[in-house]
Design a protein around this motif. Sequence first.
Motif, mmCIF file in Angstrom:
data_model
loop_
_atom_site.group_PDB
_atom_site.id
_atom_site.type_symbol
_atom_site.label_atom_id
_atom_site.label_comp_id
_atom_site.label_asym_id
_atom_site.label_seq_id
_atom_site.Cartn_x
_atom_site.Cartn_y
_atom_site.Cartn_z
ATOM 1 N N CYS A 74 -7.860 5.219 -3.643
ATOM 2 C CA CYS A 74 -6.903 5.818 -2.540
ATOM 3 C C CYS A 74 -7.707 6.273 -1.396
ATOM 4 N N GLU A 109 0.818 -1.197 0.207
ATOM 5 C CA GLU A 109 0.075 -0.039 -0.053
ATOM 6 C C GLU A 109 0.928 1.288 -0.037
ATOM 7 N N TYR A 133 -7.593 1.766 -9.503
ATOM 8 C CA TYR A 133 -6.990 2.328 -8.619
ATOM 9 C C TYR A 133 -7.919 3.041 -7.385
ATOM 10 N N ASN A 159 -4.745 11.343 -3.205
ATOM 11 C CA ASN A 159 -3.839 10.263 -4.204
ATOM 12 C C ASN A 159 -2.513 10.193 -3.834
ATOM 13 N N THR A 160 -2.245 8.756 -4.176
ATOM 14 C CA THR A 160 -0.794 8.491 -3.853
ATOM 15 C C THR A 160 -0.170 8.317 -5.337
ATOM 16 N N GLY A 172 -3.242 8.590 3.236
ATOM 17 C CA GLY A 172 -1.832 8.488 2.988
ATOM 18 C C GLY A 172 -1.509 9.540 4.106
#
Length: 524
Positions: free
Chosen positions: A243, A116, A241, A228-229, A246
């Motif tokens: 997210c 992750e 995708y 967003n990563t 983070g």
Amino acid sequence: MSPSWALKGPISFIGGGDAPKIIERESIEVQIVHHPNSYARHALLHPSTASTLGIKEGGSLSFISLADGSDCVVPVTVTANTSEGAIALTATQQYNLHAKEGTKLSIRKFTPPSDEPLSLVDIDLEVSLLPGTKSDSFFDGNDGEHEDEENRVKPYILDAAKLSQHFLKTYLGLIVAKNEACIFPLATFLENDPELKKTGKENSPPPSPPTAIDSHEAQLVLRVRACNTLDQDTVADTVGYHCYRGIITPETAIYITLLAQTNPNCTCTGTTSGTTLSLELINARLRPPPGTNEHLIDIHTNDGEYFPVHRKLLRPCIALTKPVRTPGCGVTAAVDVDTLTFDRVLIFLEAHVLNNPLPSFGIHLVPPLKEAAERLQLGSLVEWCEKRLGDSASRRKWHSYKEIEKRNRAGGEVLLIMDGMVFDVTNWLPEHPGGSTIIPSQAINIDSSRFFELYHASRESFIYLREFYIGEILPSDRDAVPRSDVEPSYDFLAQLRQWTKDFRLKEGQAAAAAENAQQAFKSF
């Protein structure tokens, strides 16, 4: 005490897709107590309680999550200044964890899964005034406008760039989650920066910042709308995708907008304690417009909504073959499916493409989902729905060659045989890039492996085979299937068998099914 405020929309504990992966660690049950600093970002744990979780006093920064998993995780400080067997949480943290002071909470140490990514490329924040807080303490003395006291408007200017800097400084190195709320006293910005002051009150001394949420001073809510990563271009190219959270890093781009406003440099108002406050946001950083992406198709549903969807997800939908195969940007397609149902179709497709466990929709959702799958000609979802409804154990059966031959001669169906497999391509013919007549004229009632190899050199069409597959020719009948003059190549057959091995019926099942197949044939 319980939080004295509320925000619309709960924080999702599992995001919009797959549930977060939980690393099995010891969990404990703790009592929620009041945090002495209402604006603290760290929860407090007693050393003995922290030790049970594997968190050391004076060690590296640690986080806790709900024992059953949660997108939202909370940093902790180990201190003897809190009770054993308890966790001190602010009202904001209680809200974010869906917890309440005075109750018990099962927690565990949070360790992110190794696969992750956590460093955030960017984050979208939505700023508003905290509903229901008192603003009177921000107005010193007599402003000379008693005529309309109940409807007075007090505007505040917020510099989004400096608000972003403050957020970055406060949350640097911490984990934030989608829909998480972050609370700041408005007075902090008015006092620390003369540019962020109440307009029309330039000569008034700045107020002291409040020290607790229950002091009812005016406060700002920064809600995490998205994070967003991956960068925007990579996100557009990535299937499946999601997210949910983070870590804020020095490189994280921060975009701030006002609540329910599309233009970030704008004004919003909120009424608290009889006073209407107006927030004006200036110097907001605009998110760059997404670039054109040829991997995306805009799918318009029958209730007026649309989804930008990755082409790869839509490949199994036979009815969408034409737009999927149309190159370039700006490709659109309309589907006779409503928004909510199509969203569930996408959840199914994503799990299917990524080889993840298939979703377990409620049984009441299956009939409209099956209808949508039939309209999209998405065979795997039709089959899943049939199994869920108990209509049919499977559409995949053992067939005699005579049965296939007779059904093709009867018309209305086009069934192909390839390396012993049987494919129903009836609905595919209008979408076939090579036209609707070449397959019936050349490839029925014989082994069509050579034709498939000849016309599909790229192997891209392999991805459709699972959707057309309806079973196998009985082993005892395979020698009866006529073959073309030229045999398919060894490499082609090896690739074909490798691609189809996971969904083909096994020969060990054939003997038990042979009698059933013969009985089925007699019914024609």
